[in-house]
Design a protein around this motif. Structure first.
Motif, PDB file in Angstrom:
ATOM      1  N   ASN A   1      50.635  56.721  42.869  1.00 10.73           N
ATOM      2  CA  ASN A   1      52.101  56.612  42.835  1.00 10.73           C
ATOM      3  C   ASN A   1      52.615  55.210  43.150  1.00 10.73           C
ATOM      4  N   ILE A   2      51.722  54.333  43.538  1.00 12.59           N
ATOM      5  CA  ILE A   2      52.116  52.949  43.828  1.00 12.59           C
ATOM      6  C   ILE A   2      52.079  52.131  42.542  1.00 12.59           C
ATOM      7  N   LYS A   3      53.061  51.256  42.382  1.00 14.71           N
ATOM      8  CA  LYS A   3      53.059  50.308  41.271  1.00 14.71           C
ATOM      9  C   LYS A   3      52.246  49.090  41.714  1.00 14.71           C
ATOM     10  N   LEU A   4      51.052  49.010  41.191  1.00 20.72           N
ATOM     11  CA  LEU A   4      50.096  47.997  41.617  1.00 20.72           C
ATOM     12  C   LEU A   4      50.156  46.795  40.680  1.00 20.72           C
ATOM     13  N   ILE A   5      50.518  45.621  41.230  1.00 17.87           N
ATOM     14  CA  ILE A   5      50.572  44.386  40.434  1.00 17.87           C
ATOM     15  C   ILE A   5      49.350  43.540  40.768  1.00 17.87           C
ATOM     16  N   LEU A   6      48.524  43.285  39.769  1.00 21.81           N
ATOM     17  CA  LEU A   6      47.376  42.398  39.915  1.00 21.81           C
ATOM     18  C   LEU A   6      47.862  40.977  39.653  1.00 21.81           C
ATOM     19  N   GLN A   7      47.836  40.133  40.697  1.00 23.19           N
ATOM     20  CA  GLN A   7      48.474  38.822  40.620  1.00 23.19           C
ATOM     21  C   GLN A   7      47.455  37.703  40.448  1.00 23.19           C
ATOM     22  N   THR A   8      47.626  36.895  39.406  1.00 24.12           N
ATOM     23  CA  THR A   8      46.827  35.684  39.222  1.00 24.12           C
ATOM     24  C   THR A   8      47.746  34.475  39.350  1.00 24.12           C
ATOM     25  N   TYR A   9      47.159  33.320  39.608  1.00 25.96           N
ATOM     26  CA  TYR A   9      47.957  32.092  39.676  1.00 25.96           C
ATOM     27  C   TYR A   9      47.066  30.861  39.665  1.00 25.96           C
ATOM     28  N   PHE A  10      47.684  29.717  39.530  1.00 34.22           N
ATOM     29  CA  PHE A  10      47.091  28.379  39.504  1.00 34.22           C
ATOM     30  C   PHE A  10      46.520  27.978  38.143  1.00 34.22           C
ATOM     31  N   GLU A  11      46.400  28.905  37.204  1.00 38.50           N
ATOM     32  CA  GLU A  11      45.823  28.566  35.900  1.00 38.50           C
ATOM     33  C   GLU A  11      46.034  29.736  34.952  1.00 38.50           C
ATOM     34  N   SER A  12      45.584  29.559  33.705  1.00 39.56           N
ATOM     35  CA  SER A  12      45.593  30.660  32.745  1.00 39.56           C
ATOM     36  C   SER A  12      44.390  31.565  33.006  1.00 39.56           C
ATOM     37  N   ILE A  13      44.385  32.734  32.390  1.00 39.39           N
ATOM     38  CA  ILE A  13      43.228  33.621  32.482  1.00 39.39           C
ATOM     39  C   ILE A  13      42.478  33.573  31.151  1.00 39.39           C
TER      40      ILE A  13
END
Length: 766
Positions: free
Chosen positions: A234-246
């Protein structure tokens, strides 16, 4: 229509005027009782949440606040306390937490290294000694605090399991998957408990996805997040990336999570290109990082709105969250306190609080259309244009020099072997020469005198007389200790970058533009806002005075061009590499001035070369070529009998060993004591044939080491490094240490060096 949400990934911990830092240091010094300390910290934390709420941020991060480091927070949440610290299980005490970070008289602190390619340092978790268990649900406690105190439905922020293990040490890389799987049930428990509490959104940071990772590791992400998804559906889980592209875009957007956070600032356009090429799932949220979380320049809102508009050609507005590219941990708090800055420059700045406003504006513009924010767009465009058209960004002489770089030699007159022989004869140093890295303790009195001078309470002459007295005191101390190569102590300097920035054209300084480097250590990066050029000698006077007091060589101390670049907030209207070369030409002139005035050992420190490496390995070579060229541009014009030194900080040096060699410095010193064995291994695997000092004791820990500790480090190094090339030194500058511990530690170091010389001579005789 559903509202376009605004979000933040993390907020600076230190406070507008470093209130957090003062509370920590008073507590460590015993001037603040634990209860009072925790109360002050809570007030700071709550104030930060309130500010974000007042700005209109919809998804406010909770759990991003830390007393030292968020990676350490994650480790102690799982009871990962190295056995050398006394720990009886259960929730890790405040005292033990700080012991891991800072060390004790009997136990060395955990290793510290750079957080990806930033100047923030994290404490490296040590795995393998204890089985991880969940000893406290830290995100849950912070969520409950925000809700109870401010009625904020916060967004808990958690460092993800794959990145956490990747950043840790103490396990075999072949066991990586099984080690990650040890943590998955613990993360599942955290999420399960958050769901029970009614949490709607959770941000799990996995910046390791922005590096070059294998297909097997991408597959592991799928297994891990499938388990976590099932633990809290039931949680909205955001997988967060940063500092560059994937790189693995299609795999990442297919992971079993509710949202993907992407960086649209430092991705070189690749994330947007991937969306255009492959689309984006209709059942996921795109958390679009369009405001720069790592620099201080005002956003061109027209350009940012354009990026969001392009995104919404492939992703519906209802799926988009507007946010910074990374945590705002890497920026100062607010521009509003910078009352003395030139108005043109100030108008082009945006710190954390101002970035939050930009995020809210862009979210409104995405929802209601560009015309709804046209006034704000026009304002930002005008402010940026005013700075770009200013004289400081249009220095024709500097720009001409950059266009004609080919006329400047970047190679020394002779190769190292020839220089080594000449320098041995010139300096006549003993075997295993001892020295320090540069700075000596900056006491409260030193800082107080500098403050009085800046305020005009004492004259420049009085201030210089005080600095000269400090220099003489420490030259005398070095004589008494028996060091072989001296330094003047850098008492006139606040910071190794700020000092030079104040004396070079093209730099500006803020009053409260502090950011956290490690622990309570805050730095105030200069703003490189114009063309950089040499104006007048910057270090000659103090160096020449120090040399006049002794027959021992005194090193001139400079900061290298890449470190100045990486530890500054750099203008974003021209190439960073052009800025690096502007700085290098200015430092080159200073090197020549030192040599002309009789300073024949010159240390040009480059502690930040490794941290500037791009996260993608395929981009390393081009960056390192630029870094090496800039260093050589700054140092190559000296005579053969002038010895060039450099210094580097904690890093995975095996990644850049060829570049270190290519710098062609006569002597390099490396900050290694917390990870001495690992660094030695790098030199076992790679030949290095120039002068080198592997720091033999850790200056970040407030303790005087034992002779046997230093002897062990020296002996280990001499197994693979030619004693005729080896220098003995602390692993970094001594600015932050007390006088007694500095003198005590250096005395031990000199004694250990003497024992090592005796052992070597006996071995030679045999």
């Amino acid at each position: 229509m559903k509202k376009v949400k605004s979000s933040n990934l993390g907020y600076p911990r230190i406070g507008e005027k470093r209130e957090w830092k003062r509370a920590l240091e008073q507590f460590w010094a015993g001037k603040l009782e634990k209860e009072d300390f925790l109360k002050q910290i809570e007030e700071i934390r709550i104030h930060h949440l309130q500010k974000q709420k007042n700005q209109g941020i919809d998804l406010i991060p909770v759990g991003d606040f830390s007393l030292y480091d968020h990676v350490l927070d994650t480790a102690v949440m799982f009871g990962l306390v190295p056995k050398r610290f006394e720990y009886g299980g259960g929730k890790v005490s405040l005292e033990t937490y700080f012991e891991i970070a800072r060390g004790t008289k009997g136990a060395v602190a955990s290793e510290m290294t750079k957080w990806f390619n930033t100047n923030y340092h994290y404490i490296v978790p040590e795995l393998g000694e204890v089985v991880p268990t969940l000893v406290e649900n830290r995100p849950l406690e912070f969520y409950k605090e925000a809700k109870q105190k401010l009625n904020i439905e916060g967004k808990p922020v958690i460092l993800g399991p794959v990145t956490f293990v990747k950043l840790s040490k103490g396990y075999n890389e072949n066991d990586f998957k099984s080690v990650v799987n040890q943590f998955v049930p613990l993360y599942a428990k955290i999420l399960h408990d958050l769901q029970k509490e009614g949490v709607e959104w959770v941000q799990i940071d996995e910046p390791i996805l922005s590096t070059s990772i294998s297909k097997e590791e991408v597959a592991l992400f799928n297994d891990v997040y499938q388990t976590l998804r099932e633990a809290a559906p039931n949680i909205k889980l955001i997988l967060q990336t940063y500092f560059e592209s994937i790189d693995n875009y299609q795999d990442v957007i297919s992971l079993p999570v509710d949202g993907i956070g992407l960086d649209f600032v430092h991705d070189n356009g690749q994330n947007l290109a991937s969306i255009k090429k492959y689309g984006f799932p209709k059942d996921k949220i795109l958390a679009a990082g369009v405001i720069d979380g790592r620099n201080i320049w005002r956003a061109n809102l027209n350009d940012k709105h354009s990026i969001l508009t392009q995104i919404t050609e492939f992703v519906s507005k209802e799926q988009v969250i507007v946010q910074p590219s990374s945590s705002l941990l890497h920026t100062p708090v607010t521009v509003k306190n910078e009352e003395t800055l030139d108005e043109v420059l100030k108008g082009a700045l945006s710190f954390a609080d101002e970035k939050l406003r930009e995020i809210v504006i862009l979210a409104k513009g995405l929802q209601d259309g560009k015309t709804s924010i046209q006034a704000e767009i026009d304002e930002s465009t005008k402010a940026i244009q005013a700075l770009n058209e200013s004289s400081v960004r249009n220095n024709k002489q500097v720009q001409q020099a950059i266009q004609n770089l080919h006329i400047y030699s970047v190679n020394r007159e002779a190769d190292y072997k020839v220089r080594q022989s000449i320098q041995e004869e010139f300096f006549k140093l003993p075997l295993l020469p001892t020295t320090t890295i540069g700075s000596f303790p900056q006491t409260q009195e030193v800082r107080g005198q500098r403050l009085k001078w800046r305020k005009g309470e004492i004259t420049t002459t009085q201030y210089e007389e005080y600095i000269y007295a400090e220099i003489k005191k420490w030259i005398d101390i070095q004589e008494e200790l028996g060091l072989d190569v001296f330094v003047h102590g850098e008492f006139e300097r606040t910071d190794m970058v700020e000092y030079f920035g104040e004396k070079l054209a093209g730099f500006q300084f803020t009053k409260f533009g502090w950011v956290q480097s490690y622990g309570s250590r805050c730095v105030k990066p200069p703003l490189i806002y114009g063309d950089v050029s040499f104006q007048e000698p910057m270090t000659v006077k103090e160096s020449v005075y120090a040399q006049s007091l002794t027959t021992k060589p005194v090193k001139g101390m400079l900061t290298g061009p890449i470190t100045i670049l990486n530890w500054s907030f750099v203008r974003d209207d021209i190439s960073r590499y052009d800025v690096a070369n502007q700085i290098a030409l200015a430092i080159r002139t200073e090197v020549e001035e030192l040599e002309k005035n009789g300073i024949r050992m010159i240390q040009v420190d480059e502690p930040a070369i490794r941290e500037g490496l791009p996260l993608k390995r395929e981009n390393w070579e081009s960056y390192l070529n630029v870094a090496v060229n800039a260093f050589k541009l700054a140092t190559a014009s000296v005579q053969n009998d002038t010895q060039i030194h450099t210094h580097m900080c904690y890093s995975n040096f095996e990644d850049i060993i060829d570049a270190i060699n290519a710098l062609d410095a006569d002597v390099i010193s490396i900050e290694t004591s917390r990870s001495h064995g690992e660094l030695i291994y790098a030199f076992e695997e790679n030949t290095y044939d120039k002068g080198i000092g592997l720091g033999v004791y850790d200056i970040h820990s407030p303790r005087v080491p034992k002779v046997k500790e230093l002897a062990r480090n020296i002996d280990r190094a001499l197994q693979i490094i030619n004693p005729k090339l080896f220098w003995i030194n602390p692993d970094c500058g001594l600015k932050t240490r007390g006088i007694a511990e500095t003198v005590g530690a250096l005395k031990v170091m000199v004694e250990a060096a003497e024992h090592a010389r005796e052992k070597f001579l006996v071995k030679e005789e045999l």
